[in-house]
Design a protein around this motif. Structure first.
Motif, PDB file in Angstrom:
ATOM      1  N   ARG A 276       7.148  -1.659   4.651  1.00  0.00           N
ATOM      2  CA  ARG A 276       7.105  -1.262   6.063  1.00  0.00           C
ATOM      3  C   ARG A 276       5.679  -0.947   6.511  1.00  0.00           C
ATOM      4  O   ARG A 276       5.463  -0.379   7.592  1.00  0.00           O
ATOM      5  N   ASN A 277       4.695  -1.268   5.631  1.00  0.00           N
ATOM      6  CA  ASN A 277       3.279  -1.015   5.912  1.00  0.00           C
ATOM      7  C   ASN A 277       2.996   0.462   6.131  1.00  0.00           C
ATOM      8  O   ASN A 277       2.138   0.856   6.927  1.00  0.00           O
ATOM      9  N   LYS A 278       3.749   1.265   5.404  1.00  0.00           N
ATOM     10  CA  LYS A 278       3.523   2.709   5.458  1.00  0.00           C
ATOM     11  C   LYS A 278       3.059   3.182   4.092  1.00  0.00           C
ATOM     12  O   LYS A 278       3.338   2.538   3.080  1.00  0.00           O
ATOM     13  N   SER A 279       2.392   4.327   4.074  1.00  0.00           N
ATOM     14  CA  SER A 279       1.942   4.913   2.814  1.00  0.00           C
ATOM     15  C   SER A 279       3.022   5.824   2.266  1.00  0.00           C
ATOM     16  O   SER A 279       3.648   6.596   3.024  1.00  0.00           O
ATOM     17  N   PRO A 280       3.299   5.716   0.966  1.00  0.00           N
ATOM     18  CA  PRO A 280       4.304   6.606   0.372  1.00  0.00           C
ATOM     19  C   PRO A 280       3.880   8.062   0.485  1.00  0.00           C
ATOM     20  O   PRO A 280       2.695   8.388   0.621  1.00  0.00           O
ATOM     21  N   GLU A 281       4.859   8.952   0.397  1.00  0.00           N
ATOM     22  CA  GLU A 281       4.548  10.379   0.398  1.00  0.00           C
ATOM     23  C   GLU A 281       3.688  10.698  -0.815  1.00  0.00           C
ATOM     24  O   GLU A 281       3.917  10.175  -1.916  1.00  0.00           O
ATOM     25  N   HIS A 282       2.702  11.597  -0.584  1.00  0.00           N
ATOM     26  CA  HIS A 282       1.801  11.950  -1.670  1.00  0.00           C
ATOM     27  C   HIS A 282       2.560  12.537  -2.857  1.00  0.00           C
ATOM     28  O   HIS A 282       2.282  12.232  -4.027  1.00  0.00           O
ATOM     29  N   GLY A 283       3.576  13.374  -2.549  1.00  0.00           N
ATOM     30  CA  GLY A 283       4.339  14.004  -3.629  1.00  0.00           C
ATOM     31  C   GLY A 283       5.102  12.967  -4.441  1.00  0.00           C
ATOM     32  O   GLY A 283       5.225  13.090  -5.665  1.00  0.00           O
ATOM     33  N   ASP A 284       5.648  11.929  -3.731  1.00  0.00           N
ATOM     34  CA  ASP A 284       6.376  10.864  -4.456  1.00  0.00           C
ATOM     35  C   ASP A 284       5.445  10.103  -5.389  1.00  0.00           C
ATOM     36  O   ASP A 284       5.828   9.725  -6.511  1.00  0.00           O
ATOM     37  N   LEU A 285       4.217   9.874  -4.931  1.00  0.00           N
ATOM     38  CA  LEU A 285       3.261   9.152  -5.773  1.00  0.00           C
ATOM     39  C   LEU A 285       2.888   9.970  -7.004  1.00  0.00           C
ATOM     40  O   LEU A 285       2.781   9.437  -8.117  1.00  0.00           O
ATOM     41  N   ILE A 286       2.649  11.281  -6.774  1.00  0.00           N
ATOM     42  CA  ILE A 286       2.291  12.153  -7.907  1.00  0.00           C
ATOM     43  C   ILE A 286       3.430  12.158  -8.932  1.00  0.00           C
ATOM     44  O   ILE A 286       3.206  12.082 -10.143  1.00  0.00           O
ATOM     45  N   GLU A 287       4.691  12.233  -8.465  1.00  0.00           N
ATOM     46  CA  GLU A 287       5.843  12.255  -9.367  1.00  0.00           C
ATOM     47  C   GLU A 287       5.964  10.935 -10.130  1.00  0.00           C
ATOM     48  O   GLU A 287       6.271  10.919 -11.328  1.00  0.00           O
ATOM     49  N   LEU A 288       5.703   9.827  -9.434  1.00  0.00           N
ATOM     50  CA  LEU A 288       5.764   8.525 -10.101  1.00  0.00           C
ATOM     51  C   LEU A 288       4.713   8.418 -11.204  1.00  0.00           C
ATOM     52  O   LEU A 288       4.992   7.943 -12.306  1.00  0.00           O
ATOM     53  N   VAL A 289       3.496   8.866 -10.883  1.00  0.00           N
ATOM     54  CA  VAL A 289       2.429   8.814 -11.894  1.00  0.00           C
ATOM     55  C   VAL A 289       2.788   9.672 -13.098  1.00  0.00           C
ATOM     56  O   VAL A 289       2.604   9.283 -14.254  1.00  0.00           O
ATOM     57  N   ARG A 290       3.314  10.873 -12.842  1.00  0.00           N
ATOM     58  CA  ARG A 290       3.696  11.748 -13.964  1.00  0.00           C
ATOM     59  C   ARG A 290       4.803  11.107 -14.785  1.00  0.00           C
ATOM     60  O   ARG A 290       4.786  11.124 -16.017  1.00  0.00           O
ATOM     61  N   PHE A 291       5.762  10.524 -14.088  1.00  0.00           N
ATOM     62  CA  PHE A 291       6.911   9.921 -14.762  1.00  0.00           C
ATOM     63  C   PHE A 291       6.476   8.754 -15.638  1.00  0.00           C
ATOM     64  O   PHE A 291       6.910   8.613 -16.787  1.00  0.00           O
ATOM     65  N   VAL A 292       5.594   7.898 -15.073  1.00  0.00           N
ATOM     66  CA  VAL A 292       5.128   6.739 -15.839  1.00  0.00           C
ATOM     67  C   VAL A 292       4.295   7.167 -17.038  1.00  0.00           C
ATOM     68  O   VAL A 292       4.420   6.635 -18.141  1.00  0.00           O
ATOM     69  N   SER A 293       3.429   8.145 -16.855  1.00  0.00           N
ATOM     70  CA  SER A 293       2.502   8.537 -17.923  1.00  0.00           C
ATOM     71  C   SER A 293       3.146   9.383 -19.002  1.00  0.00           C
ATOM     72  O   SER A 293       2.618   9.472 -20.116  1.00  0.00           O
TER      73      SER A 293
END
Length: 562
Positions: free
Chosen positions: A77-94
């Protein structure tokens, strides 16, 4: 992670979505690796791989996929994800996802190691018999030579099945497989903690024994092997039988002979066992090597002779007993050896058979005999027929009649110009449907069928009943000195009478003296052949012999068959 946290451009958005898709695809491939990567291996490997995908691991990947889908939808949708969602994704992946992947890959490496061992075992096992194969035997020998023999004494046995090719040729490869399994069952009875057994290819097996075995014990074991393998087995409701020959080599460490050398020596002993009549065993000794080298040299010379035209047929006349009128010639192979002179089959026939060259020799004799017959007819000689010999292997050929007919036509001959001689011993107890059919087809096509060496096969009457023949050839053992032995005269007379009662001609082989001819004529023998008539001579001497001996003679009426 940097790409996900800074999706400030369309290219970065596409890159981020691609990374997430690759992770998801890799997971899906890994998840199903147990079914497509491990197909055909031990089921235990798939079970081990499946344990890595616990419910916790499944939940971690499911959670990742859900988070990835949400972020991809936002990016689309050409929008930026929520900052908190990105932080959670990075933590989850790492953390969580990395730990789960580490667990799966650790298990995968373990399964790969197990699979390699499993594949090695498969590569060293004969699929049909379950015995170790030639590769496994080679590895075993290397191992024993490296770490040392487990005992001071070694014995190697090399086993070859007798009649295996005949089973394959007449009943097909499934029957051959059944024969190999039957032999394997017998071999396994001889395998204990001191023995390594392998199928080395085709119908050959090798046994290696370590331990103190006297020569008498090795002989007993070999005899038991031959006896057990020779027992009948059933295939497709039919009783079948094979045999075995065994070669043995044994010694101690002090002999300083390698295991590989013992295997080779056992093979040489096997060669001697097969040549001495099969169905037995022989021990290796030093004289065998020189004998076998001589035979191998003879095999090589025969092959060279066939390739350079050293073999040709000589022709021995066959005449009517009362008048001496010629009724045909028998083609007999001769070898013009470059150093030994002209040799008869006594000097090379067995060697040609051992070398697998007998059929090739027969083909040479046949083609050159047909050429000679055509040349005599073209010259105006009144030669009724030329006779050739057929081996047992030729008699079971599916296209035999077509082969002979085409060869005759190529030489400008008709079937009645050709006689086919078959050894009586070949026909004894023959249950080959193809052989019986070929003999019938030979008659139907117009070839003359002759039963050679009649009286020596111990089944003469049965052969005359089962096989339609035109002439019997009474073996020379019933002809030599017949005028001196009244009992021999009675036996030979009975054979002639038996033939005549079946409207079959009788030819006496090996006739040498006037006295023998006189008695045979009195007994009513139809035809004679032997040195007393003429020795075998080359084709270029035939015209002169015919003109010299046949100019005033008339051929008697041909005996009519029912």
């Amino acid at each position: 992670s940097a790409g996900i946290l800074r999706p400030s451009s369309r290219s970065q958005s596409l890159q981020t979505r691609q990374i997430l898709r690759e992770i998801s695809t890799a997971w899906s491939t890994l998840r199903h690796s147990d079914s497509h990567l491990l197909a055909g291996f031990d089921p235990k490997l798939s079970d081990t791989m499946s344990t890595a995908f616990s419910r916790k691991t499944e939940n971690i990947f499911s959670c990742f996929e859900e988070m990835a889908r949400n972020i991809c939808a936002t990016l689309l949708r050409n929008k930026s994800p929520e900052h908190g969602d990105l932080i959670e994704l990075v933590r989850f992946v790492s953390h969580d996802l990395t730990d789960a992947i580490h667990t799966v890959f650790t298990t995968a490496r373990m399964v790969a190691d197990m699979g390699a061992v499993d594949a090695t075992i498969l590569a060293q096992t004969d699929e049909l018999t379950g015995l170790p194969n030639r590769r496994a035997l080679g590895d075993f020998v290397k191992s024993m030579e490296t770490i040392g023999w487990p005992d001071n004494q070694i014995a190697a046995m090399h086993i070859d099945l007798d009649l295996f090719k005949q089973i394959n040729d007449t009943l097909g490869h499934p029957a051959g497989d059944a024969a190999l399994k039957h032999a394997t069952s017998a071999i396994r009875k001889q395998v204990d903690d001191t023995c390594f057994a392998a199928r080395t290819g085709g119908d050959e097996f090798v046994l290696i024994y370590f331990g103190t075995y006297p020569e008498e014990e090795l002989s007993r074991r070999a005899d038991r092997l031959v006896a057990d393998i020779s027992k009948p087995f059933v295939f497709d409701g039919r009783e079948c039988k094979i045999g075995a020959s065994v070669g043995i080599s044994f010694g101690t460490k002090a002999d300083e002979i390698s295991i590989e050398r013992h295997i080779i020596n056992a093979d040489l002993a096997l060669y001697a066992a097969k040549n001495s009549g099969r169905g037995n065993h022989k021990f290796y000794n030093g004289d065998l090597r020189s004998q076998i080298e001589e035979k191998e040299e003879l095999h090589s010379q025969i092959l060279e002779g066939l390739e350079t035209g050293q073999f040709e047929p000589y022709f021995q006349p066959q005449v009517e007993g009362r008048t001496g009128k010629i009724v045909g010639f028998e083609a007999l192979a001769r070898w013009h050896h470059p150093t030994r002179g002209t040799l008869t089959p006594f000097h090379f026939l067995d060697a040609a058979m051992e070398a697998g060259l007998l059929e090739r020799l027969d083909q040479v004799v046949m083609s050159r005999s047909f050429e000679a017959m055509q040349a005599w007819l073209a010259e105006g000689l009144k030669v009724p027929q030329v006779s050739i010999n057929l081996t047992a292997s030729r008699l079971i050929e599916v296209g035999l009649i077509d082969t002979l007919t085409e060869a005759a036509e190529a030489a400008g001959l008709q079937p009645h110009h050709i006689g086919v001689e078959i050894l009586e011993s070949v026909m004894i107890d023959s249950d080959s449907v193809q052989m019986i059919e070929n003999v019938r087809l030979l008659n139907d096509a117009g070839f003359t069928v002759e039963l050679d060496d009649f009286g020596t096969g111990h089944a003469s009457i049965s052969n005359l009943r089962n096989f339609k023949v035109d002439r019997i050839k009474i073996d020379r053992s019933f002809v030599k000195d017949i005028h001196l032995y009244p009992e021999l005269s009675k036996i030979t007379g009975a054979m002639i009478g038996l033939a005549h009662s079946l409207r079959v001609d009788a030819l006496a082989e090996g006739v040498e003296t006037p006295e023998e001819r006189l008695v045979l004529n009195a007994l009513g023998c139809d035809h004679f052949q032997g040195f007393g008539i003429c020795r075998p001579i080359p084709k270029d001497q035939i015209p002169a012999w015919v003109r010299k001996t046949q100019c005033t003679k008339k051929l008697p009426p041909i005996r009519q068959r029912p």
